[in-house]
Design a protein around this motif. Structure first.
Motif, short mmCIF file in Angstrom:
data_model
loop_
_atom_site.label_atom_id
_atom_site.label_comp_id
_atom_site.label_asym_id
_atom_site.label_seq_id
_atom_site.Cartn_x
_atom_site.Cartn_y
_atom_site.Cartn_z
N LYS A 187 55.53 -5.50 -126.01
CA LYS A 187 56.75 -4.82 -125.59
C LYS A 187 57.63 -4.55 -126.81
CE LYS A 187 55.61 -5.01 -121.25
NZ LYS A 187 56.34 -5.85 -120.29
N GLU B 198 56.11 4.40 -123.13
CA GLU B 198 57.56 4.33 -122.95
C GLU B 198 58.00 3.28 -121.93
OE1 GLU B 198 56.66 8.18 -124.92
OE2 GLU B 198 55.81 7.09 -123.22
N SER B 199 57.16 2.98 -120.95
CA SER B 199 57.54 1.97 -119.95
C SER B 199 57.55 0.57 -120.55
CB SER B 199 56.57 2.01 -118.77
OG SER B 199 55.25 1.69 -119.19
N ASP B 200 56.96 0.42 -121.73
CA ASP B 200 56.96 -0.87 -122.43
C ASP B 200 57.98 -0.92 -123.55
OD1 ASP B 200 54.92 -1.96 -120.88
OD2 ASP B 200 53.35 -1.20 -122.19
N ASP C 215 64.14 2.95 -120.54
CA ASP C 215 65.28 2.24 -119.96
C ASP C 215 66.18 1.70 -121.07
OD1 ASP C 215 64.85 2.58 -117.24
OD2 ASP C 215 63.52 0.85 -117.09
N TRP D 100 63.29 -7.89 -117.72
CA TRP D 100 62.61 -6.58 -117.87
C TRP D 100 61.16 -6.77 -118.28
CZ3 TRP D 100 60.95 -5.09 -122.86
CH2 TRP D 100 60.36 -3.82 -122.91
N SER E 115 58.13 -5.28 -115.97
CA SER E 115 57.54 -4.02 -116.42
C SER E 115 56.04 -4.16 -116.70
CB SER E 115 58.24 -3.53 -117.67
OG SER E 115 58.09 -4.45 -118.74
#
Length: 220
Positions: free
Chosen positions: A5, A160-162, A182, A216, A220
């Motif tokens: 991450k 991008e989600s990580d 985010d 998060w 995620s």
């Protein structure tokens, strides 16, 4: 480092309180150019955005703004850059994030030279895996361009989600949103509640920020 991450972290207003030095050099540039000083309400908002945009926002032409930035950077480099303080607990938090296995990067509109000097001065540079910053003399100035630079340099497109952006101003949150990333707002920085509302979370302390990031990571 597949599956790691990534944290993108702003510098001014997030890791260090650099407003006193930024304010002094900003006012020096205005005085040197014979440009009227704005009121304190405007001055309180100058830390964070690219300085050229700030110069334009107070009525300078593009040419005047470029000259203003040149004068600003010269004065800032003569010592104002050191007129700052680290936010309590942030140096230690960066180190803990590294220990937990996060990839720790900056994503700052501060010029790369001064970003590095500041992080070295406050003992934070050794906890940074990649220094993502603006160019003092180049096209990489906006938050979006800095984030794109980090993503491309580390081959992070598609992950991008990580990735999580941590900052304090609307430019951080809007820049992250451009890439579907985010964001967390740091309440101790220079932004206000309206700007913080652009982020998914708002942290009120370094401990709160650490808890948000860990939550998060788990979700995620």
């Amino acid at each position: 480092m597949e599956g790691v991450k990534t944290l993108l972290i702003d510098v001014d207003g997030t890791l260090i309180d650099s407003y006193p030095g930024i304010r002094a050099s900003f006012l020096h540039a205005l005085d040197a150019m014979g440009h009227p000083r704005p009121g304190e309400e405007v001055l309180s908002r100058i830390a964070g955005p690219p300085m050229e945009l700030t110069m334009r926002s107070i009525g300078m032409t593009p040419e005047e703004a470029r000259e203003g930035v040149r004068v600003y950077l010269r004065h800032y480099g003569e010592g104002s850059w050191a007129n700052a303080e680290p936010y309590p607990g942030m140096r230690e938090l960066l180190a803990r994030w590294r220990e937990k296995g996060y990839r720790v990067c900056t994503a700052t509109s501060k010029g790369e030279h001064f970003a590095r000097k500041s992080l070295e001065r406050y003992g934070m540079i050794d906890s940074i895996d990649f220094l993502g910053a603006a160019e003092e003399n180049g096209p990489r100035r906006s938050k979006e361009s800095v984030i794109a630079y980090v993503l491309d340099s580390l081959d992070l497109r598609g992950t991008e989600s990580d990735i999580l952006m941590i900052g304090d101003r609307i430019h951080d949150f809007d820049g992250a949103a451009t890439f579907g990333i985010d964001a967390v707002a740091c309440a101790w920085g220079y932004g206000d509640a309206e700007e913080h509302a652009k982020a998914r979370w708002t942290a009120t302390s370094t401990r709160h920020l650490e808890d948000i990031v860990d939550e998060w990571n788990e979700q995620s």
